[in-house]
Each structure stands twice: as C-alpha cells, then as structure tokens.
Write a protein that holds these residues in place. Structure first.
Motif, PDB file in Angstrom:
ATOM      1  N   PRO A  98      14.803  18.647 -65.450  1.00 45.04           N
ATOM      2  CA  PRO A  98      16.214  18.256 -65.334  1.00 45.04           C
ATOM      3  C   PRO A  98      16.508  17.668 -63.956  1.00 45.04           C
ATOM      4  O   PRO A  98      15.959  18.118 -62.949  1.00 45.04           O
ATOM      5  CB  PRO A  98      16.977  19.567 -65.538  1.00 45.04           C
ATOM      6  CG  PRO A  98      15.990  20.547 -66.053  1.00 45.04           C
ATOM      7  CD  PRO A  98      14.629  20.068 -65.705  1.00 45.04           C
ATOM      8  N   VAL A  99      17.359  16.684 -63.919  1.00 45.66           N
ATOM      9  CA  VAL A  99      17.670  15.976 -62.679  1.00 45.66           C
ATOM     10  C   VAL A  99      18.215  16.917 -61.602  1.00 45.66           C
ATOM     11  O   VAL A  99      18.045  16.660 -60.398  1.00 45.66           O
ATOM     12  CB  VAL A  99      18.614  14.783 -62.954  1.00 45.66           C
ATOM     13  CG1 VAL A  99      20.027  15.245 -63.276  1.00 45.66           C
ATOM     14  CG2 VAL A  99      18.607  13.803 -61.802  1.00 45.66           C
ATOM     15  N   GLU A 100      18.827  17.992 -61.995  1.00 43.03           N
ATOM     16  CA  GLU A 100      19.387  18.947 -61.025  1.00 43.03           C
ATOM     17  C   GLU A 100      18.318  19.490 -60.069  1.00 43.03           C
ATOM     18  O   GLU A 100      18.609  19.792 -58.916  1.00 43.03           O
ATOM     19  CB  GLU A 100      20.078  20.117 -61.748  1.00 43.03           C
ATOM     20  CG  GLU A 100      21.296  19.740 -62.566  1.00 43.03           C
ATOM     21  CD  GLU A 100      20.947  19.114 -63.919  1.00 43.03           C
ATOM     22  OE1 GLU A 100      21.807  18.370 -64.428  1.00 43.03           O
ATOM     23  OE2 GLU A 100      19.842  19.341 -64.441  1.00 43.03           O
ATOM     24  N   ILE A 101      17.102  19.601 -60.549  1.00 44.95           N
ATOM     25  CA  ILE A 101      16.001  20.079 -59.697  1.00 44.95           C
ATOM     26  C   ILE A 101      15.845  19.175 -58.481  1.00 44.95           C
ATOM     27  O   ILE A 101      15.636  19.635 -57.363  1.00 44.95           O
ATOM     28  CB  ILE A 101      14.673  20.129 -60.487  1.00 44.95           C
ATOM     29  CG1 ILE A 101      14.721  21.245 -61.531  1.00 44.95           C
ATOM     30  CG2 ILE A 101      13.484  20.311 -59.551  1.00 44.95           C
ATOM     31  CD1 ILE A 101      13.539  21.234 -62.479  1.00 44.95           C
ATOM     32  N   PHE A 102      15.967  17.895 -58.688  1.00 47.19           N
ATOM     33  CA  PHE A 102      15.685  16.928 -57.634  1.00 47.19           C
ATOM     34  C   PHE A 102      16.886  16.684 -56.725  1.00 47.19           C
ATOM     35  O   PHE A 102      16.790  15.949 -55.751  1.00 47.19           O
ATOM     36  CB  PHE A 102      15.173  15.639 -58.270  1.00 47.19           C
ATOM     37  CG  PHE A 102      13.959  15.921 -59.116  1.00 47.19           C
ATOM     38  CD1 PHE A 102      12.712  16.062 -58.534  1.00 47.19           C
ATOM     39  CD2 PHE A 102      14.081  16.128 -60.485  1.00 47.19           C
ATOM     40  CE1 PHE A 102      11.607  16.370 -59.301  1.00 47.19           C
ATOM     41  CE2 PHE A 102      12.977  16.444 -61.258  1.00 47.19           C
ATOM     42  CZ  PHE A 102      11.732  16.566 -60.663  1.00 47.19           C
ATOM     43  N   GLU A 103      17.981  17.357 -57.043  1.00 44.36           N
ATOM     44  CA  GLU A 103      19.159  17.307 -56.176  1.00 44.36           C
ATOM     45  C   GLU A 103      19.174  18.464 -55.176  1.00 44.36           C
ATOM     46  O   GLU A 103      20.026  18.507 -54.298  1.00 44.36           O
ATOM     47  CB  GLU A 103      20.424  17.313 -57.034  1.00 44.36           C
ATOM     48  CG  GLU A 103      20.552  16.048 -57.875  1.00 44.36           C
ATOM     49  CD  GLU A 103      21.657  16.110 -58.908  1.00 44.36           C
ATOM     50  OE1 GLU A 103      22.191  17.215 -59.162  1.00 44.36           O
ATOM     51  OE2 GLU A 103      21.970  15.059 -59.471  1.00 44.36           O
ATOM     52  N   ILE A 104      18.215  19.382 -55.303  1.00 45.77           N
ATOM     53  CA  ILE A 104      18.119  20.509 -54.375  1.00 45.77           C
ATOM     54  C   ILE A 104      17.649  19.970 -53.026  1.00 45.77           C
ATOM     55  O   ILE A 104      16.615  19.310 -52.935  1.00 45.77           O
ATOM     56  CB  ILE A 104      17.145  21.585 -54.913  1.00 45.77           C
ATOM     57  CG1 ILE A 104      17.646  22.141 -56.248  1.00 45.77           C
ATOM     58  CG2 ILE A 104      16.945  22.693 -53.881  1.00 45.77           C
ATOM     59  CD1 ILE A 104      16.647  23.046 -56.969  1.00 45.77           C
ATOM     60  N   GLU A 105      18.427  20.228 -51.995  1.00 48.83           N
ATOM     61  CA  GLU A 105      18.136  19.682 -50.661  1.00 48.83           C
ATOM     62  C   GLU A 105      16.922  20.332 -50.009  1.00 48.83           C
ATOM     63  O   GLU A 105      16.092  19.648 -49.416  1.00 48.83           O
ATOM     64  CB  GLU A 105      19.363  19.826 -49.752  1.00 48.83           C
ATOM     65  CG  GLU A 105      20.557  18.982 -50.192  1.00 48.83           C
ATOM     66  CD  GLU A 105      20.308  17.495 -50.078  1.00 48.83           C
ATOM     67  OE1 GLU A 105      19.596  17.069 -49.147  1.00 48.83           O
ATOM     68  OE2 GLU A 105      20.828  16.751 -50.940  1.00 48.83           O
ATOM     69  N   ASP A 106      16.828  21.654 -50.089  1.00 49.58           N
ATOM     70  CA  ASP A 106      15.736  22.380 -49.447  1.00 49.58           C
ATOM     71  C   ASP A 106      14.411  22.050 -50.150  1.00 49.58           C
ATOM     72  O   ASP A 106      14.259  22.269 -51.354  1.00 49.58           O
ATOM     73  CB  ASP A 106      16.025  23.886 -49.495  1.00 49.58           C
ATOM     74  CG  ASP A 106      14.956  24.687 -48.788  1.00 49.58           C
ATOM     75  OD1 ASP A 106      14.039  25.172 -49.496  1.00 49.58           O
ATOM     76  OD2 ASP A 106      15.043  24.827 -47.560  1.00 49.58           O
ATOM     77  N   LYS A 107      13.444  21.530 -49.387  1.00 49.07           N
ATOM     78  CA  LYS A 107      12.157  21.105 -49.949  1.00 49.07           C
ATOM     79  C   LYS A 107      11.417  22.234 -50.660  1.00 49.07           C
ATOM     80  O   LYS A 107      10.865  22.044 -51.737  1.00 49.07           O
ATOM     81  CB  LYS A 107      11.256  20.530 -48.850  1.00 49.07           C
ATOM     82  CG  LYS A 107      11.384  19.083 -48.621  1.00 49.07           C
ATOM     83  CD  LYS A 107      10.368  18.654 -47.565  1.00 49.07           C
ATOM     84  CE  LYS A 107       9.938  17.232 -47.810  1.00 49.07           C
ATOM     85  NZ  LYS A 107       8.991  16.774 -46.801  1.00 49.07           N
TER      86      LYS A 107
END
Length: 127
Positions: A98-107
């Motif tokens: 899901p795209v939400e995963i890639f919106e997480i700022e912390d690497k």
C-alpha cells in the motif's frame, strides 16, 4: 525524426522479424526464457562493481531492446497480452505494498513496514 511507435506496433515489428527468420518455429521456449535472462544480465554488466553505468545510452538502449524482443516473443508463445499482464501485476502490488508504507518519513520504520507487507502478503498459488 522517426515516428514514435506504440507498444502494439513494436510487437508487430518484432514478431514480423521473428517469423521471417522462422525463429518462432525453431527457438524453444526454454531457449527464449534463457535468452531473456541472459540479456537482462548483459544489462547488469554495465553496473558491475559500481552504482553508475559505464556505458553509453545507446548501449543501454540496445540491451533493453534485446530484453523486450525476447519478452515479446515469449508472450506471443503463451498468448500473454503484456499490457494486461502489467496492469494485473500492478493491481497485485497495490494490495501487497500500500502507498501509505512509502509515505512513512522514518527510513527504519518504512523499511520495517515494507518488510512486514512483504512477509504478510499471501500469494495466490492455486492452479
């Protein structure tokens, strides 16, 4: 300047070239699959031991063309419509990642969420 081809037009050109040489009759499916992999590996050679390619764009273009030519021939053999196959694959990936995963700022958190998504996704293995 030459006219930009559609994907469908490129497929017609590839298969016309293949059929004129009777490669559609003489090249085994196994051989096509192996050649596809070998061409992908030839592309990788340009990046061996470094992050940037040491080749020209013409070289990369040529290797990528080889990959697509074998992929088109393989798809033709199994009556696979490549654009439809891509669309279906992207739909699966949308569910898996899901795209939400890639919106997480912390690497680290993003990597953890990605790995969890990868581990938890259930592949459809029914035949």
């Amino acid at each position: 300047m030459t006219k930009k081809l559609t994907f469908e037009e490129a497929c017609v050109i590839v298969m016309r070239h293949i059929r004129a040489r009777k490669w559609d009759k003489t090249n085994s499916t196994r051989g096509i699959a192996i050649s596809l992999s070998l061409e992908a590996n030839e592309l990788l050679e340009y990046y061996q031991w470094q992050d940037e390619s040491f080749s020209s764009n013409d070289d990369l273009e040529s290797e990528l063309a080889d990959i697509f030519i074998y992929a088109i021939q393989f798809a033709e053999r199994f009556d696979i419509d490549i654009p439809t196959a891509i669309q279906k694959k992207i739909q699966k990936q949308d569910k898996k990642y899901p795209v939400e995963i890639f919106e997480i700022e912390d690497k680290k958190e993003r990597a953890k969420a990605w790995l969890n998504a990868k581990r938890n996704f259930k592949k459809d293995t029914t035949f």
